[in-house]
Write a protein that holds these residues in place. Structure first.
Motif, PDB file in Angstrom:
ATOM      1  N   VAL A 106     -22.270  -1.484 -27.432  1.00 23.03           N
ATOM      2  CA  VAL A 106     -20.986  -1.142 -26.817  1.00 23.03           C
ATOM      3  C   VAL A 106     -21.313  -0.332 -25.572  1.00 23.03           C
ATOM      4  O   VAL A 106     -21.759   0.814 -25.659  1.00 23.03           O
ATOM      5  CB  VAL A 106     -20.093  -0.326 -27.766  1.00 23.03           C
ATOM      6  N   LYS A 117     -20.383   1.812 -22.953  1.00 25.04           N
ATOM      7  CA  LYS A 117     -19.278   2.697 -22.561  1.00 25.04           C
ATOM      8  C   LYS A 117     -19.141   2.785 -21.041  1.00 25.04           C
ATOM      9  O   LYS A 117     -18.055   2.999 -20.516  1.00 25.04           O
ATOM     10  CB  LYS A 117     -19.490   4.095 -23.147  1.00 25.04           C
ATOM     11  N   LEU A 154     -13.588   3.536 -30.392  1.00 22.97           N
ATOM     12  CA  LEU A 154     -13.548   2.460 -29.400  1.00 22.97           C
ATOM     13  C   LEU A 154     -12.278   2.521 -28.564  1.00 22.97           C
ATOM     14  O   LEU A 154     -11.228   2.979 -29.023  1.00 22.97           O
ATOM     15  CB  LEU A 154     -13.619   1.094 -30.099  1.00 22.97           C
ATOM     16  N   LYS A 155     -12.388   2.032 -27.342  1.00 20.39           N
ATOM     17  CA  LYS A 155     -11.230   1.869 -26.469  1.00 20.39           C
ATOM     18  C   LYS A 155     -10.981   0.377 -26.264  1.00 20.39           C
ATOM     19  O   LYS A 155     -11.898  -0.439 -26.379  1.00 20.39           O
ATOM     20  CB  LYS A 155     -11.477   2.548 -25.124  1.00 20.39           C
ATOM     21  N   ASP A 198     -13.411  -1.546 -23.993  1.00 21.28           N
ATOM     22  CA  ASP A 198     -14.856  -1.481 -24.224  1.00 21.28           C
ATOM     23  C   ASP A 198     -15.441  -2.882 -24.402  1.00 21.28           C
ATOM     24  O   ASP A 198     -14.894  -3.714 -25.136  1.00 21.28           O
ATOM     25  CB  ASP A 198     -15.174  -0.646 -25.465  1.00 21.28           C
ATOM     26  N   ASP A 254     -23.690   5.262 -25.469  1.00 21.78           N
ATOM     27  CA  ASP A 254     -23.389   3.892 -25.899  1.00 21.78           C
ATOM     28  C   ASP A 254     -23.552   3.783 -27.414  1.00 21.78           C
ATOM     29  O   ASP A 254     -24.327   4.524 -28.030  1.00 21.78           O
ATOM     30  CB  ASP A 254     -24.336   2.891 -25.227  1.00 21.78           C
TER      31      ASP A 254
END
Length: 320
Positions: A283, A285, A223-224, A227, A295
């Motif tokens: 999530v 992306k 994860l970032k 996100d 995703d």
């Protein structure tokens, strides 16, 4: 000279036609400018009258553009000119093709509303019949359902009033307006109980799905900070649009969220209408709620809508 005179005649006619078209276009320009202003500020009384007159002229000059005459009719209503407004809406209805179902339903509702105000808000069978015609075409018309409930109540057709307002209740999310509607429904129930009838209002419990959103360690490591996660409730069969949706940030996982009618995306598609749904957490992306390759997502299905239990959803898949 004959040809010269004829040429001058053609020029004069062309000039008159051009001037007429230009004047017609000017009415449309003025109306458009004032309508744009109305979106951001209140018009002066003079501007209101200018707008109404411009709409009237534009509807005459461009009869093929139904928007002008519709807006003109609405302006008549806003000025309390209900007799003229009803006549204008009846003219609109006579020009609508049979296949223009939504437009015909909306116009019938406007006619009924105008007649209701002309009668000083006294219910009548005539008004109710018009509303029933509209709802036969478009059962989910919220304005029609609201007015039909009022008229049916005043005509002491309490069972029918309840049917209309029940349908309207499902069209509305939790809001002050919904609260006022619920009070109206309670008044109907009181009248029905006076007649010795029993009314089941269990359907009035608003849907509320509690979801604990988590993610596997493997995907969490990818994860970032920026996100976003879209958490959605969708029907297990039927409409494809989400019944409720919200956005949270991936950095806040694990997180408990609540999906309810206030998060609906389409009028008439309330979460409360469904007994079971599927819950999706994605999530995104690319920043978009629609699934795209790469995703991360998790799905739980089926989920009972009106359960008090918290659903645990694990984001554990990569969209291919």
């Amino acid at each position: 000279k004959i040809f010269t005179a004829f040429g001058l005649f053609i020029v004069m006619v062309s000039s008159v036609l051009f001037l007429y078209q230009d004047m017609g276009a000017q009415d449309e320009i003025v109306a458009t400018q004032l309508l744009n202003k109305l979106n951001n500020a209140k018009l002066t009384d003079e501007e209101q009258q200018t707008l109404k007159e411009s709409l009237r002229k534009a509807s005459i000059n461009k009869p093929e553009n139904g928007e002008w005459i519709y807006l003109y009719a609405r302006m008549l209503y806003s000025d309390g000119q209900y007799v003229e407004g009803v006549a204008t809406f009846e003219k609109i209805l006579s020009t609508l093709p049979p296949e223009a179902l939504a437009d015909r339903a909306a116009t019938l509702v406007q006619i009924a509303q105008g007649k209701f105000y002309i009668s000083e808000q006294a219910a009548s069978v005539e008004i109710y019949d018009i509303l029933e015609q509209a709802l036969a075409i478009e059962p989910g018309n919220s304005q029609g359902l609201g007015l039909a409930g009022i008229v049916a109540f005043e005509l002491e057709r309490y069972d029918e009033a309840l049917v209309h307002w029940k349908a309207l209740w499902f069209n509305m999310s939790s809001s002050p307006e919904a609260g006022a509607l619920e009070q109206g429904i309670q008044r109907i129930v009181a009248r029905l109980e006076e007649q010795g009838k029993t009314v089941d209002l269990s359907w009035m419990k608003r849907a509320e799905v509690k979801v604990l959103v988590t993610i596997t360690d493997e995907l969490k490591a990818q994860l970032k900070d920026g996100d976003a996660i879209f958490v959605m409730a969708k029907a297990t069969s039927g409409p494809v649009m989400p019944l409720a949706a919200l956005k949270v940030m991936a950095k806040d996982l694990p997180q408990e969220v609540i999906l309810d009618d206030s998060l609906g995306m389409v009028p008439g598609l309330a979460l409360s209408k469904f007994e079971e749904v599927q819950i999706i957490a994605r999530v995104a992306k690319g920043g978009q709620p629609m699934a795209n390759p790469g995703d991360f997502q998790g799905i739980v299905s089926p989920v009972i809508v009106k359960s008090d239990d918290t659903v645990t959803l694990v984001i554990n898949q990569v969209v291919k």
